[in-house]
Design a protein around this motif. Sequence first.
Motif, short mmCIF file in Angstrom:
data_model
loop_
_atom_site.label_atom_id
_atom_site.label_comp_id
_atom_site.label_asym_id
_atom_site.label_seq_id
_atom_site.Cartn_x
_atom_site.Cartn_y
_atom_site.Cartn_z
N ASN A 10 0.83 -1.21 0.00
CA ASN A 10 0.00 0.00 0.00
C ASN A 10 0.86 1.26 0.00
O ASN A 10 0.57 2.23 -0.70
N VAL A 11 1.90 1.25 0.83
CA VAL A 11 2.78 2.42 0.90
C VAL A 11 3.49 2.61 -0.44
O VAL A 11 3.57 3.73 -0.97
N ALA A 12 3.97 1.51 -1.03
CA ALA A 12 4.65 1.61 -2.33
C ALA A 12 3.69 2.17 -3.37
O ALA A 12 4.05 3.05 -4.16
N GLY A 27 8.49 19.25 -5.69
CA GLY A 27 9.92 19.05 -5.89
C GLY A 27 10.29 17.68 -5.37
O GLY A 27 9.47 16.98 -4.78
N GLU A 28 11.54 17.30 -5.60
CA GLU A 28 11.93 15.91 -5.32
C GLU A 28 12.47 15.68 -3.91
O GLU A 28 12.81 14.57 -3.56
N ASN A 29 12.57 16.74 -3.11
CA ASN A 29 12.81 16.56 -1.68
C ASN A 29 11.44 16.32 -1.06
O ASN A 29 10.73 17.27 -0.75
N LEU A 30 11.06 15.06 -0.90
CA LEU A 30 9.70 14.80 -0.42
C LEU A 30 9.67 14.84 1.10
O LEU A 30 9.35 13.86 1.77
N GLY A 71 14.37 4.85 3.51
CA GLY A 71 13.23 5.55 2.91
C GLY A 71 13.75 6.71 2.09
O GLY A 71 13.48 7.88 2.39
N CYS A 72 14.49 6.40 1.02
CA CYS A 72 15.29 7.41 0.31
C CYS A 72 14.50 8.23 -0.68
O CYS A 72 15.05 9.18 -1.27
N GLY A 73 13.22 7.89 -0.93
CA GLY A 73 12.47 8.63 -1.94
C GLY A 73 13.16 8.51 -3.29
O GLY A 73 13.62 7.43 -3.68
N LYS A 76 17.01 12.55 -3.54
CA LYS A 76 17.48 13.94 -3.44
C LYS A 76 18.27 14.20 -2.14
O LYS A 76 19.38 14.76 -2.21
N PRO A 77 17.77 13.82 -0.95
CA PRO A 77 18.57 14.06 0.25
C PRO A 77 19.90 13.30 0.23
O PRO A 77 20.93 13.84 0.64
N ALA A 78 19.90 12.06 -0.28
CA ALA A 78 21.13 11.28 -0.35
C ALA A 78 22.17 11.99 -1.21
O ALA A 78 23.36 12.05 -0.86
N THR A 93 14.25 1.93 -0.38
CA THR A 93 12.84 2.29 -0.40
C THR A 93 12.08 1.03 -0.83
O THR A 93 12.66 0.12 -1.41
N ILE A 94 10.79 1.01 -0.54
CA ILE A 94 10.01 -0.16 -0.92
C ILE A 94 9.31 0.04 -2.27
O ILE A 94 8.48 -0.78 -2.65
N SER A 95 9.70 1.10 -2.99
CA SER A 95 9.09 1.37 -4.30
C SER A 95 10.13 1.21 -5.41
O SER A 95 11.15 1.91 -5.43
N ALA A 120 14.24 -2.33 -0.50
CA ALA A 120 14.37 -3.09 0.74
C ALA A 120 13.46 -2.46 1.79
O ALA A 120 13.17 -1.26 1.74
N ASP A 121 13.04 -3.30 2.73
CA ASP A 121 12.15 -2.87 3.81
C ASP A 121 13.00 -2.69 5.07
O ASP A 121 13.77 -3.59 5.43
N VAL A 122 12.83 -1.58 5.74
CA VAL A 122 13.65 -1.30 6.93
C VAL A 122 13.45 -2.34 8.04
O VAL A 122 14.34 -2.52 8.88
N ALA A 137 16.82 8.33 8.68
CA ALA A 137 15.47 7.99 8.21
C ALA A 137 14.71 9.31 8.15
O ALA A 137 14.33 9.88 9.18
N VAL A 138 14.54 9.82 6.95
CA VAL A 138 13.93 11.15 6.77
C VAL A 138 12.46 10.96 6.38
O VAL A 138 12.14 10.59 5.25
N GLU A 139 11.60 11.13 7.35
CA GLU A 139 10.14 11.02 7.16
C GLU A 139 9.73 9.68 6.55
O GLU A 139 8.85 9.64 5.70
N SER A 140 10.36 8.61 6.98
CA SER A 140 9.97 7.27 6.50
C SER A 140 9.38 6.41 7.62
O SER A 140 8.51 5.57 7.35
N LEU A 141 9.80 6.62 8.86
CA LEU A 141 9.34 5.72 9.93
C LEU A 141 7.86 5.91 10.25
O LEU A 141 7.24 5.05 10.85
C1 LIG Z 1 7.94 11.03 2.79
S1 LIG Z 1 8.94 9.98 1.79
C2 LIG Z 1 10.53 10.65 2.15
C3 LIG Z 1 11.53 10.40 1.05
C4 LIG Z 1 12.93 10.97 1.29
N1 LIG Z 1 13.46 10.54 2.57
C5 LIG Z 1 12.93 12.47 1.19
O1 LIG Z 1 13.08 13.12 2.24
O2 LIG Z 1 12.80 13.00 0.09
C6 LIG Z 1 8.96 8.39 2.66
C7 LIG Z 1 9.84 7.32 2.04
O3 LIG Z 1 9.86 6.17 2.94
C8 LIG Z 1 9.79 4.99 2.15
N2 LIG Z 1 9.31 3.87 3.00
C9 LIG Z 1 8.08 3.72 3.53
N3 LIG Z 1 8.01 2.57 4.23
C10 LIG Z 1 9.24 1.98 4.15
C11 LIG Z 1 9.80 0.76 4.65
N4 LIG Z 1 9.08 -0.11 5.38
N5 LIG Z 1 11.11 0.48 4.38
C12 LIG Z 1 11.85 1.34 3.61
N6 LIG Z 1 11.37 2.51 3.10
C13 LIG Z 1 10.09 2.82 3.35
C14 LIG Z 1 8.86 5.39 1.02
O4 LIG Z 1 8.93 4.49 -0.06
C15 LIG Z 1 9.40 6.78 0.70
O5 LIG Z 1 10.54 6.67 -0.14
#
Ligand SMILES: C[S@@+](CC[C@H](N)C(=O)[O-])C[C@H]1O[C@@H](n2cnc3c(N)ncnc32)[C@H](O)[C@@H]1O
Length: 280
Positions: A10-12, A27-30, A71-73, A76-78, A93-95, A120-122, A137-141
């Motif tokens: 679902n998240v993907a 923009g690509e900094n999500l 959760g690299c999106g 862009k941050p990397a 990322t899981i997408s 990969a899944d965290v 972990a930037v807004e992924s957890l």
């Molecule tokens: C709000 S976006 C942030 C993307 C990036 N960190 C940025 O700041 O631009 C959340 C990211 O977390 C990833 N994500 C969500 N659940 C995850 C999981 N279980 N394992 C790894 N990545 C995950 C999503 O696919 C997405 O890339």
Amino acid sequence: MAAEKSGVDNVANFYEGLGQVLNIAWGENLHYGYWEDDADDSTVGTATARLTDLLIDLLRPASGDTVLDIGCGVGKPALQLVAARRTRVTGITISDVEVARAAENAAAAGHRDLATFRNADVTDLPFEDDAFDAAWAVESLLHVPDRGRALAETARVLRPGGRLVIADTVQRPPLDAGSRAVLDAFRAAYHVSPYATADEYRDLLAANGFTGIDVRDISDKVVRTGRVMADAVAARRDELARIEGPEPVDQYIDLMRRAAASPGIGYLVIAATLGPASGA
Ligand SMILES: C[S@@+](CC[C@H](N)C(=O)[O-])C[C@H]1O[C@@H](n2cnc3c(N)ncnc32)[C@H](O)[C@@H]1O
């Protein structure tokens, strides 16, 4: 296990649907932007890059360090981290769509050798113990129901003394009814888990061997994000609605505006070190 897997799917799907549309408008900094004060008229691009810079300062990586971006999106941050500190970053990322876009962005930036991306899944990291010098972990957890398992896995792949930085939207109890309604709507629409609290993060980090836990509430610096994000999407509403349909776009605009006005929703940046505090 089946339920967990479908949660990740679902998240993907979200990031491969509305998430890609948001990349166009925002923009690509999500992630959130950082504005110094009301007089700060920085653009979204500047404000989101500034938040990344703050996280780089907290991570304190040395040149050549290996960094896991959880959760690299679309990378862009990397890539900002690589450009600033010459680290080697592995983004997960899981997408698959995000993996492909991140790899393209790395190639365009000339950093294909220093920034690599994979699905990969965290909560089940495909890396050896002690593989990384640092992680963020930037807004992924917020998407991960079992944050304890995510942090246990992160601790496993970090070397002793490695740094971890987290940026996340959180709930700030006690919740007023309006904030609770927005959080519930977010959960249903965007496959986020119940938002963590500052105390939950402190407890989980300590339980997984992190010390020197530095939790900063920067809500007042990032609060403008919801309104600005809603305005950016609203300005291109018809174009975005043609891609993703009008309903999700209109719902997003409404929820981001309400989130910006909800005192029960806040934003933390957290830094910690794996292992005993130095001098202990
Ligand atoms: C709000 S976006 C942030 C993307 C990036 N960190 C940025 O700041 O631009 C959340 C990211 O977390 C990833 N994500 C969500 N659940 C995850 C999981 N279980 N394992 C790894 N990545 C995950 C999503 O696919 C997405 O890339």
